[in-house]
Write a protein that holds these residues in place. Structure first.
Motif, PDB file in Angstrom:
ATOM      1  N   GLU A 159      -1.935 -12.786  -8.950  1.00  0.00           N
ATOM      2  CA  GLU A 159      -2.933 -13.249  -8.167  1.00  0.00           C
ATOM      3  C   GLU A 159      -2.914 -12.695  -6.822  1.00  0.00           C
ATOM      4  OE1 GLU A 159      -5.735 -15.598  -9.286  1.00  0.00           O
ATOM      5  OE2 GLU A 159      -5.059 -14.680 -11.024  1.00  0.00           O
ATOM      6  N   ALA A 160      -1.719 -12.208  -6.524  1.00  0.00           N
ATOM      7  CA  ALA A 160      -1.284 -11.777  -5.045  1.00  0.00           C
ATOM      8  C   ALA A 160      -2.463 -10.435  -4.712  1.00  0.00           C
ATOM      9  CB  ALA A 160      -0.029 -11.519  -4.715  1.00  0.00           C
ATOM     10  N   VAL A 161      -2.756 -10.259  -3.594  1.00  0.00           N
ATOM     11  CA  VAL A 161      -3.506  -9.138  -3.001  1.00  0.00           C
ATOM     12  C   VAL A 161      -3.015  -8.459  -1.894  1.00  0.00           C
ATOM     13  CG1 VAL A 161      -5.691 -10.112  -3.847  1.00  0.00           C
ATOM     14  CG2 VAL A 161      -4.847 -10.650  -1.619  1.00  0.00           C
ATOM     15  N   ILE A 162      -3.208  -7.217  -1.764  1.00  0.00           N
ATOM     16  CA  ILE A 162      -2.845  -6.292  -0.329  1.00  0.00           C
ATOM     17  C   ILE A 162      -4.180  -6.227   0.216  1.00  0.00           C
ATOM     18  CG2 ILE A 162      -1.549  -4.480   0.251  1.00  0.00           C
ATOM     19  CD1 ILE A 162      -0.093  -4.723  -2.339  1.00  0.00           C
ATOM     20  N   CYS A 163      -4.145  -6.280   1.579  1.00  0.00           N
ATOM     21  CA  CYS A 163      -5.311  -5.945   2.400  1.00  0.00           C
ATOM     22  C   CYS A 163      -4.642  -4.832   3.382  1.00  0.00           C
ATOM     23  CB  CYS A 163      -6.299  -7.172   2.913  1.00  0.00           C
ATOM     24  SG  CYS A 163      -6.704  -8.163   1.755  1.00  0.00           S
ATOM     25  N   ALA A 164      -5.475  -4.010   3.898  1.00  0.00           N
ATOM     26  CA  ALA A 164      -5.097  -2.996   4.844  1.00  0.00           C
ATOM     27  C   ALA A 164      -6.212  -2.656   5.603  1.00  0.00           C
ATOM     28  CB  ALA A 164      -4.071  -2.213   4.358  1.00  0.00           C
ATOM     29  N   SER A 165      -6.115  -2.441   6.892  1.00  0.00           N
ATOM     30  CA  SER A 165      -7.167  -1.808   7.715  1.00  0.00           C
ATOM     31  C   SER A 165      -7.418  -0.545   7.179  1.00  0.00           C
ATOM     32  CB  SER A 165      -6.837  -1.897   9.018  1.00  0.00           C
ATOM     33  OG  SER A 165      -6.504  -3.014   9.652  1.00  0.00           O
ATOM     34  N   LYS A 166      -6.314   0.376   7.155  1.00  0.00           N
ATOM     35  CA  LYS A 166      -6.235   1.646   6.558  1.00  0.00           C
ATOM     36  C   LYS A 166      -5.223   1.815   5.283  1.00  0.00           C
ATOM     37  CE  LYS A 166      -6.424   6.449   8.121  1.00  0.00           C
ATOM     38  NZ  LYS A 166      -5.219   6.898   7.840  1.00  0.00           N
ATOM     39  N   MET A 167      -5.864   2.062   4.377  1.00  0.00           N
ATOM     40  CA  MET A 167      -4.974   1.983   2.950  1.00  0.00           C
ATOM     41  C   MET A 167      -4.700   3.292   2.711  1.00  0.00           C
ATOM     42  SD  MET A 167      -4.110  -0.616   0.881  1.00  0.00           S
ATOM     43  CE  MET A 167      -5.221  -1.753   0.186  1.00  0.00           C
ATOM     44  N   SER A 168      -3.586   3.758   2.969  1.00  0.00           N
ATOM     45  CA  SER A 168      -3.369   5.049   2.275  1.00  0.00           C
ATOM     46  C   SER A 168      -1.575   4.979   2.004  1.00  0.00           C
ATOM     47  CB  SER A 168      -3.392   6.183   3.288  1.00  0.00           C
ATOM     48  OG  SER A 168      -3.494   5.752   4.585  1.00  0.00           O
ATOM     49  N   PRO A 169      -1.267   4.103   1.035  1.00  0.00           N
ATOM     50  CA  PRO A 169       0.017   3.825   0.789  1.00  0.00           C
ATOM     51  C   PRO A 169       0.551   5.043  -0.196  1.00  0.00           C
ATOM     52  CG  PRO A 169      -1.647   2.653  -0.702  1.00  0.00           C
ATOM     53  CD  PRO A 169      -2.311   3.503   0.193  1.00  0.00           C
ATOM     54  N   THR A 170       2.120   5.024  -0.203  1.00  0.00           N
ATOM     55  CA  THR A 170       2.567   5.760  -0.903  1.00  0.00           C
ATOM     56  C   THR A 170       2.622   5.180  -2.386  1.00  0.00           C
ATOM     57  OG1 THR A 170       4.468   5.095   0.790  1.00  0.00           O
ATOM     58  CG2 THR A 170       4.547   7.517  -0.237  1.00  0.00           C
ATOM     59  N   GLN A 171       2.788   3.943  -2.297  1.00  0.00           N
ATOM     60  CA  GLN A 171       3.043   2.952  -3.581  1.00  0.00           C
ATOM     61  C   GLN A 171       2.356   1.732  -3.330  1.00  0.00           C
ATOM     62  OE1 GLN A 171       6.442   2.484  -5.767  1.00  0.00           O
ATOM     63  NE2 GLN A 171       6.662   4.473  -6.263  1.00  0.00           N
ATOM     64  N   LEU A 172       1.852   0.960  -4.067  1.00  0.00           N
ATOM     65  CA  LEU A 172       1.256  -0.361  -4.130  1.00  0.00           C
ATOM     66  C   LEU A 172       1.926  -0.843  -5.545  1.00  0.00           C
ATOM     67  CD1 LEU A 172      -2.728  -0.263  -3.456  1.00  0.00           C
ATOM     68  CD2 LEU A 172      -0.681  -0.974  -1.806  1.00  0.00           C
ATOM     69  N   VAL A 197      -4.777  -7.023  -8.882  1.00  0.00           N
ATOM     70  CA  VAL A 197      -4.410  -6.453 -10.375  1.00  0.00           C
ATOM     71  C   VAL A 197      -5.791  -6.865 -11.196  1.00  0.00           C
ATOM     72  CG1 VAL A 197      -3.146  -6.853 -12.116  1.00  0.00           C
ATOM     73  CG2 VAL A 197      -2.083  -6.667  -9.990  1.00  0.00           C
ATOM     74  N   ASN A 198      -6.273  -6.120 -11.936  1.00  0.00           N
ATOM     75  CA  ASN A 198      -7.518  -6.549 -12.723  1.00  0.00           C
ATOM     76  C   ASN A 198      -7.009  -6.931 -13.999  1.00  0.00           C
ATOM     77  OD1 ASN A 198      -6.669  -4.480 -14.227  1.00  0.00           O
ATOM     78  ND2 ASN A 198      -8.757  -3.157 -14.015  1.00  0.00           N
ATOM     79  N   ASP A 199      -7.850  -7.346 -15.135  1.00  0.00           N
ATOM     80  CA  ASP A 199      -7.305  -8.024 -16.419  1.00  0.00           C
ATOM     81  C   ASP A 199      -6.634  -7.198 -17.061  1.00  0.00           C
ATOM     82  OD1 ASP A 199      -8.736 -10.174 -15.559  1.00  0.00           O
ATOM     83  OD2 ASP A 199     -10.844  -9.691 -16.546  1.00  0.00           O
ATOM     84  N   ALA A 200      -6.891  -5.855 -16.766  1.00  0.00           N
ATOM     85  CA  ALA A 200      -6.063  -4.681 -17.855  1.00  0.00           C
ATOM     86  C   ALA A 200      -4.902  -4.543 -16.933  1.00  0.00           C
ATOM     87  CB  ALA A 200      -6.927  -3.374 -17.801  1.00  0.00           C
ATOM     88  N   GLN A 201      -4.332  -5.110 -16.095  1.00  0.00           N
ATOM     89  CA  GLN A 201      -3.039  -4.936 -15.553  1.00  0.00           C
ATOM     90  C   GLN A 201      -2.862  -3.852 -14.716  1.00  0.00           C
ATOM     91  OE1 GLN A 201       0.152  -7.131 -16.317  1.00  0.00           O
ATOM     92  NE2 GLN A 201      -1.784  -8.320 -16.444  1.00  0.00           N
ATOM     93  N   GLN A 202      -4.164  -3.488 -14.233  1.00  0.00           N
ATOM     94  CA  GLN A 202      -4.212  -2.185 -13.441  1.00  0.00           C
ATOM     95  C   GLN A 202      -4.639  -2.563 -12.079  1.00  0.00           C
ATOM     96  OE1 GLN A 202      -7.119  -0.208 -15.581  1.00  0.00           O
ATOM     97  NE2 GLN A 202      -5.800   1.371 -16.121  1.00  0.00           N
ATOM     98  N   ILE A 203      -3.863  -1.695 -11.142  1.00  0.00           N
ATOM     99  CA  ILE A 203      -4.080  -2.243  -9.493  1.00  0.00           C
ATOM    100  C   ILE A 203      -5.502  -1.310  -9.179  1.00  0.00           C
ATOM    101  CG2 ILE A 203      -3.264  -1.819  -7.031  1.00  0.00           C
ATOM    102  CD1 ILE A 203      -0.633  -2.334  -8.248  1.00  0.00           C
ATOM    103  N   ILE A 204      -6.148  -2.306  -8.676  1.00  0.00           N
ATOM    104  CA  ILE A 204      -7.525  -1.655  -8.323  1.00  0.00           C
ATOM    105  C   ILE A 204      -7.584  -1.642  -6.679  1.00  0.00           C
ATOM    106  CG2 ILE A 204     -10.064  -1.803  -8.434  1.00  0.00           C
ATOM    107  CD1 ILE A 204      -8.772  -1.138 -11.130  1.00  0.00           C
ATOM    108  N   ILE A 205      -7.990  -0.642  -6.108  1.00  0.00           N
ATOM    109  CA  ILE A 205      -8.462  -0.654  -4.893  1.00  0.00           C
ATOM    110  C   ILE A 205      -9.928  -0.811  -4.408  1.00  0.00           C
ATOM    111  CG2 ILE A 205      -8.056   0.648  -2.384  1.00  0.00           C
ATOM    112  CD1 ILE A 205      -5.386   1.647  -3.650  1.00  0.00           C
ATOM    113  N   ASP A 206     -10.374  -1.789  -3.550  1.00  0.00           N
ATOM    114  CA  ASP A 206     -11.870  -1.921  -3.414  1.00  0.00           C
ATOM    115  C   ASP A 206     -12.205  -2.473  -2.137  1.00  0.00           C
ATOM    116  OD1 ASP A 206     -14.434  -1.884  -4.446  1.00  0.00           O
ATOM    117  OD2 ASP A 206     -14.011  -2.946  -6.156  1.00  0.00           O
ATOM    118  N   LYS A 207     -13.444  -2.407  -1.795  1.00  0.00           N
ATOM    119  CA  LYS A 207     -13.732  -2.716  -0.681  1.00  0.00           C
ATOM    120  C   LYS A 207     -13.391  -4.282  -0.432  1.00  0.00           C
ATOM    121  CE  LYS A 207     -17.781   0.046   0.055  1.00  0.00           C
ATOM    122  NZ  LYS A 207     -19.186   0.167  -0.435  1.00  0.00           N
TER     123      LYS A 207
END
Lengths: 226, 267
Positions: A159-172, A197-207
């Motif tokens: 359920e954890a999330v990652i938020c960033a002012s500028k999101m340009s990670p090498t890896q999430l 993480v969405n229901d399909a176990q994929q990491i989604i980056i969104d607004k």
């Protein structure tokens, strides 16, 4: 005055509720528990398994004591312990729980080779440079650029999330899922974003705005009013 | 009581030794008493760049192990009457030949006598690095505008921040203006955005630097070169002057362009 009952047994629709008195000695408690449970064996021998919830009041049970109670109850084939509850916990545990539910504010630049490891949520005021890494058992909020690696829910919380002012990670990484930056750098929007993480176990980056819908529990700090 | 400044970078080949030699030379030209200290034991270069190789009698390891007095090992640079000295590294041992505490003792002793001790740090983050930073009060991180060098500089800054010294300052070395213009090389802003430390100087890529170190004369001694001015400016900033950053792009422009500019024509 002689107290009659140190162990009170109540039947509920979910099973049995054992109230263990917190004033008597532990050995008294054990003896009485054994006495009281004994007759049940005859009555309920062939019936279905009963769930047992145990409440110890203001008594703190050590691991050993808990084990003894489990042994006694476990002797009865048809009883299964669901939970052992107490009004009291160790200071150490309380501090851990507090830490896990707090946001830790950290002002620093996480540079290449540095690892920031946090229990609970973290608010990082500063950048994570390429080669740097932030791990948290809870959520990660970054007021700055995320250019390195962020691992939220590192103990398994999807359920954890990652938020960033500028999101340009090498890896999430969130729990056991991970994603990496696209090989070709696209033109990224210069706005704050979140990852989940969405229901399909994929990491989604969104607004950021989608968070309210997807993780309503993040609003736990708001009480009343808002 | 002098100040010890370590020149470090993490990555090799970005110009630590050249920077050390030139900052030291520039400070000496400003009238300060300077000791250059080479801590790259086993791969010493600073003596060669300074053209002092043939005068070395004792070295850093000899001093650390008490085989000689500190002043016996100091090599005087005669070009700068009594202003510039070199404490050379040993060529035959390795980095483990001295310990950080021995280094600190030597640096502290040098600080009694000199205004500035410039410590040339070896590449890497192992014992050589630990030795070099042990006695330093300040650090200057050298990087080139390449991703790999910047990454290593970032790592080094992280390590330096743990040391009890002032926040490190940055020199960006070997900037190629035409490549930056084409967008093929990181520009100064990109580098400072990532590293987020104070910029103390930028040095353009200049063939004269290589020529100068090959003949053992640091470029800072030649007042006409662009790189020389850049190094002298760094020295002045170390001394506390505020000197604006050099413009990198006007050197190649010809007289005609300057004239056009003067008359307000679009160039």
């Amino acid at each position: 005055m002689v107290k009659l009952h140190n162990v009170m047994i109540k039947g509920t629709k979910d099973g049995l509720l054992l109230h263990l008195d917190d004033r008597c000695s532990f050995s008294e408690l054990l003896n009485e528990l054994e006495d009281k449970l004994l007759p049940h064996q005859q009555v309920n021998d062939d019936s279905h398994v009963l769930n047992v919830r145990i409440h110890t009041g203001n008594r703190f049970l050590s691991k050993n004591q808990e084990k003894k109670i489990k042994e006694i109850v476990g002797h009865k084939k048809n009883l299964q312990i669901e939970s052992i509850d107490s009004n009291v916990i160790l200071k150490k545990d309380a501090e851990r729980i507090k830490r896990e539910s707090e946001i830790q504010v950290i002002t620093k630049i996480v540079r290449s080779g540095q690892i920031l490891n946090i229990t609970g949520d973290v608010l990082l005021i500063g950048d994570i440079n390429p080669g740097g890494k932030v791990m948290a058992s809870g959520n990660i909020f970054i007021l700055g650029s995320l250019k390195g690696i962020a691992h939220a829910g590192c103990l398994g919380n999807e359920e954890a999330v990652i938020c960033a002012s500028k999101m340009s990670p090498t890896q999430l990484r969130i729990a056991d899922c991970f994603t990496r930056a696209p090989d070709r750098e696209e033109d990224k929007p210069q706005e704050a974003e979140c990852a989940y993480v969405n229901d399909a176990q994929q990491i989604i980056i969104d607004k950021l705005i989608v968070l309210k819908k997807i993780r309503p529990n993040l609003n736990r700090f708001v009480e009343g009013g808002l | 009581m002098g100040e010890a400044i370590v020149i470090t970078s993490g990555k090799g080949g970005v110009g630590k030794t050249t920077t050390s030699a030139n900052i030291g030379t520039s400070l000496a030209l400003q009238g300060k008493k300077v000791c250059l200290m080479d801590t790259d034991i086993g791969l010493r270069n600073l003596d060669v760049v300074m053209g002092l190789e043939n005068r070395i009698i004792y070295d850093l390891v000899d001093v650390a192990n008490g085989r000689c007095k500190l002043h016996q090992a100091l090599v005087k640079d005669k070009r700068f009457d009594e202003k510039l000295y070199l404490l050379p590294a040993a060529q035959s041992s390795d980095k483990t030949a001295v310990t950080p505490s021995q280094m600190k003792k030597i640096v502290d002793e040098l600080k009694q006598e000199f205004d500035y001790i410039i410590i040339d740090c070896p590449a890497g983050i192992e014992q050589g690095f630990q030795n070099a930073v042990a006695g330093a009060d300040q650090a200057i991180v050298v990087t080139t505008p390449e991703i790999s060098a910047v990454r290593d500089a970032d790592r080094i800054i992280g390590l330096l921040e743990k040391e009890p010294m002032d926040p490190p300052r940055l020199v960006i070395n070997r900037i190629r203006t035409n490549m930056v213009k084409r967008g093929d090389m990181m520009d100064v802003d990109e580098v400072t955005n990532i590293l987020a430390i104070e910029l103390i100087g930028i040095v353009a890529d200049d063939e004269e630097v290589i020529k100068a170190s090959n003949i053992g004369e640091p470029i800072a001694m030649n007042p006409n070169s662009k790189a020389s001015i850049a190094y002298r400016n760094i020295a002045r900033r170390i001394l506390g002057e505020s000197v604006p950053l050099q413009h990198l792009d006007d050197a190649s422009k010809g007289m005609l362009t300057k004239l056009k500019k003067f008359f307000g024509a679009r160039v």
